[in-house]
Design a protein around this motif. Structure first.
Motif, PDB file in Angstrom:
ATOM      1  N   ARG A   1      -7.837   3.586 -10.198  1.00 14.57           N
ATOM      2  CA  ARG A   1      -8.606   2.473  -9.630  1.00 14.57           C
ATOM      3  C   ARG A   1      -8.190   2.214  -8.185  1.00 14.57           C
ATOM      4  O   ARG A   1      -9.035   1.992  -7.306  1.00 14.57           O
ATOM      5  CB  ARG A   1      -8.396   1.226 -10.480  1.00 14.57           C
ATOM      6  N   GLN A   2      -6.883   2.234  -7.930  1.00 12.01           N
ATOM      7  CA  GLN A   2      -6.393   2.041  -6.572  1.00 12.01           C
ATOM      8  C   GLN A   2      -6.873   3.157  -5.648  1.00 12.01           C
ATOM      9  O   GLN A   2      -7.288   2.911  -4.511  1.00 12.01           O
ATOM     10  CB  GLN A   2      -4.865   1.970  -6.573  1.00 12.01           C
TER      11      GLN A   2
ATOM     12  N   LYS B   1     -21.129   5.469  -1.474  1.00 15.74           N
ATOM     13  CA  LYS B   1     -20.614   5.660  -0.119  1.00 15.74           C
ATOM     14  C   LYS B   1     -20.817   7.081   0.386  1.00 15.74           C
ATOM     15  O   LYS B   1     -20.317   7.447   1.451  1.00 15.74           O
ATOM     16  CB  LYS B   1     -19.130   5.288  -0.071  1.00 15.74           C
TER      17      LYS B   1
ATOM     18  N   MET C   1     -15.680   5.417 -12.738  1.00 14.39           N
ATOM     19  CA  MET C   1     -15.519   4.828 -11.411  1.00 14.39           C
ATOM     20  C   MET C   1     -16.384   5.503 -10.352  1.00 14.39           C
ATOM     21  O   MET C   1     -16.469   5.024  -9.221  1.00 14.39           O
ATOM     22  CB  MET C   1     -14.043   4.917 -10.986  1.00 14.39           C
TER      23      MET C   1
ATOM     24  N   THR D   1     -13.326   4.303  -1.457  1.00 17.65           N
ATOM     25  CA  THR D   1     -14.574   3.574  -1.265  1.00 17.65           C
ATOM     26  C   THR D   1     -14.545   2.772   0.030  1.00 17.65           C
ATOM     27  O   THR D   1     -15.557   2.649   0.740  1.00 17.65           O
ATOM     28  CB  THR D   1     -14.840   2.634  -2.453  1.00 17.65           C
ATOM     29  N   ASP D   2     -13.386   2.220   0.370  1.00 14.13           N
ATOM     30  CA  ASP D   2     -13.256   1.393   1.574  1.00 14.13           C
ATOM     31  C   ASP D   2     -13.045   2.206   2.847  1.00 14.13           C
ATOM     32  O   ASP D   2     -13.128   1.660   3.963  1.00 14.13           O
ATOM     33  CB  ASP D   2     -12.083   0.415   1.428  1.00 14.13           C
TER      34      ASP D   2
ATOM     35  N   LYS E   1      -4.929   2.632 -13.814  1.00 12.36           N
ATOM     36  CA  LYS E   1      -4.651   1.680 -12.734  1.00 12.36           C
ATOM     37  C   LYS E   1      -4.504   2.416 -11.410  1.00 12.36           C
ATOM     38  O   LYS E   1      -5.046   1.985 -10.373  1.00 12.36           O
ATOM     39  CB  LYS E   1      -3.395   0.877 -13.050  1.00 12.36           C
TER      40      LYS E   1
ATOM     41  N   ASP F   1     -19.429   3.798  -7.652  1.00 16.70           N
ATOM     42  CA  ASP F   1     -19.084   3.088  -6.418  1.00 16.70           C
ATOM     43  C   ASP F   1     -18.813   4.081  -5.287  1.00 16.70           C
ATOM     44  O   ASP F   1     -19.209   3.854  -4.138  1.00 16.70           O
ATOM     45  CB  ASP F   1     -17.858   2.202  -6.630  1.00 16.70           C
TER      46      ASP F   1
ATOM     47  N   ARG G   1       0.842  -1.188   0.000  1.00 17.78           N
ATOM     48  CA  ARG G   1       0.000   0.000   0.000  1.00 17.78           C
ATOM     49  C   ARG G   1       0.883   1.246   0.000  1.00 17.78           C
ATOM     50  O   ARG G   1       1.060   1.897   1.014  1.00 17.78           O
ATOM     51  CB  ARG G   1      -0.942   0.014   1.198  1.00 17.78           C
TER      52      ARG G   1
ATOM     53  N   THR H   1      -5.272   5.537   5.112  1.00 18.89           N
ATOM     54  CA  THR H   1      -5.585   5.072   3.757  1.00 18.89           C
ATOM     55  C   THR H   1      -4.393   5.165   2.799  1.00 18.89           C
ATOM     56  O   THR H   1      -4.485   4.674   1.678  1.00 18.89           O
ATOM     57  CB  THR H   1      -6.741   5.891   3.143  1.00 18.89           C
TER      58      THR H   1
ATOM     59  N   ASP I   1     -10.624   2.706  -4.986  1.00 19.70           N
ATOM     60  CA  ASP I   1     -10.857   1.562  -4.099  1.00 19.70           C
ATOM     61  C   ASP I   1     -10.578   1.953  -2.641  1.00 19.70           C
ATOM     62  O   ASP I   1     -11.346   1.599  -1.741  1.00 19.70           O
ATOM     63  CB  ASP I   1      -9.976   0.383  -4.501  1.00 19.70           C
ATOM     64  N   ARG I   2      -9.493   2.678  -2.433  1.00 13.41           N
ATOM     65  CA  ARG I   2      -9.166   3.089  -1.064  1.00 13.41           C
ATOM     66  C   ARG I   2     -10.195   4.078  -0.522  1.00 13.41           C
ATOM     67  O   ARG I   2     -10.595   4.002   0.649  1.00 13.41           O
ATOM     68  CB  ARG I   2      -7.771   3.714  -1.014  1.00 13.41           C
TER      69      ARG I   2
END
Length: 391
Positions: free
Chosen positions: A380-381, A312, A305, A387-388, A377, A308, A30, A345, A384-385
């Motif tokens: 996207r990373q 949240k 993207m 979103t989480d 890419k 998603d 990460r 994060t 994703d972070r």
């Protein structure tokens, strides 16, 4: 301790954010995603670097002073290219070269204001504009924008006083990313002309505008240079951030006043950067077009993207050029959120509080993402972070 001009303003935001990295470890699984600064991390293309190296070795002038307002060849080329881009006729005497676009703004403000005067800035504002106004003793008058981040000319009209000397716009916007519609920019021009003040239009990111053709018709107006002060930067288009090359287009009379500031602060813009800007304009049009295509593809990737993230509770307020500007969903202020995100994060971004007056609560809910250095890419990373993320 007495109050001074520098104490009247805040620390440089990007440098402050970098200090949040101290003591934080990032793993190979990460790594840090740094979306805090709107600057290319790659050097200029190899052909330009080779031309610069040859210039440094073969031309004694590469190491000497030049004209305060910039080299004539570069001024003439920029005048011609502005004319082509905006469908207008410009003269070399209406163009000056500066040591970066921030200096172009500072020099212009010094030439058109006195202590205690006022300049209207839409919010969220570009923080270096606010910082310079503070240090110049000029009041920044906040022009609030709505969820679309577009300023309202009639709201600006209500803010004009006998102390107002200018309205400053940035399009495509930093930090918001939004591209101001041509009719909106024209409405601000008409307002400035009517009020007898200057309209500063910073188009640092114009080469990454998603629209084709002239983004506005201000250069086509009779006597445009008596109202418009156009600011530009070569830093992003040719990856020349470290060489500090910017530009101003306005009336020769105002440039004569600006020349006093430039001569006192830097004497002249650097020769290497001016050579690179001229060579780039003459040889890299296709390369710049490719860079624009890549930025527009990354912008499209963010749109793809977005669902998603929206689920949240994130809300996209502005997207364009190098920036995505969001309202975050968390129950804590953005300045605290941004610091915590580094360790929790692995993301370094800037909070909306850095782009807003202290008494504007909207800044506490907003963040800026400078996405230009992330490919699909990397985006996207990042998403994703985000979103989480839970706070």
């Amino acid at each position: 301790m007495s109050q001074t001009r520098t104490r009247a303003t805040f620390p440089p935001p990007v440098m402050e954010a970098r200090r949040w990295l101290e003591g934080v470890d990032f793993t190979q699984d990460r790594p840090l995603i740094n979306v805090s600064q709107a600057a290319p991390v790659d050097p200029p293309p190899l052909a330009l670097r080779q031309a610069m190296a040859e210039f440094a070795v073969s031309e004694d002038s590469a190491h000497l002073y030049g004209p305060v307002l910039g080299n004539p060849e570069l001024r003439a080329e920029l005048a011609q290219q502005i004319g082509t881009h905006y469908g207008a006729d410009l003269s070399q005497v209406q163009v000056a070269i500066t040591s970066g676009c921030n200096q172009a703004f500072a020099a212009t403000i010094s030439a058109v204001t006195d202590e205690g005067d006022e300049v209207i800035l839409p919010t969220p504002w570009y923080f270096n504009h606010k910082m310079w106004l503070d240090m110049a003793g000029v009041r920044s008058i906040a022009l609030q924008t709505g969820d679309d981040l577009l300023p309202d000319p009639e709201a600006a009209r209500a803010l004009i006083t006998d102390k107002t000397r200018a309205i400053a716009l940035v399009t495509p916007n930093n930090p918001g990313g939004v591209e101001y519609p041509a009719e909106l920019v024209r409405a601000f021009y008409d307002l400035a002309q009517e009020a007898g003040i200057r309209l500063l239009v910073d188009e640092t990111y114009r080469d990454f505008d998603s629209r084709s053709g002239p983004p506005h018709d201000l250069f086509q107006q009779p006597g445009w240079d008596e109202t418009l002060v156009h600011l530009y930067s070569f830093s992003k288009s040719y990856r020349l951030t470290g060489h500090r090359v910017g530009a101003i287009a306005t009336s020769p009379n105002l440039l004569a006043e600006i020349e006093k500031f430039l001569d006192t602060v830097a004497i002249c813009p650097g020769q290497m950067g001016q050579f690179a800007a001229l060579w780039g304009m003459q040889n890299l049009s296709q390369w710049v077009a490719g860079e624009r295509d890549e930025i527009l593809d990354r912008r499209a990737a963010i749109q793809d993207m977005l669902p998603d993230l929206a689920e949240k509770g994130w809300k996209l307020l502005g997207l364009g050029a190098y920036f995505a500007y969001f309202e975050h969903p968390f129950d804590l202020p953005s300045d605290e959120l941004a610091k915590r995100m580094v360790a929790e994060t692995g993301i370094l971004l800037l909070p909306g509080t850095m782009f807003m007056p202290q008494d504007d609560p909207a800044g506490k809910r907003q963040v800026r993402i400078a996405f230009a250095n992330l490919d699909r890419k990397g985006l996207r990373q990042l998403f994703d972070r985000l979103t989480d993320a839970t706070f």
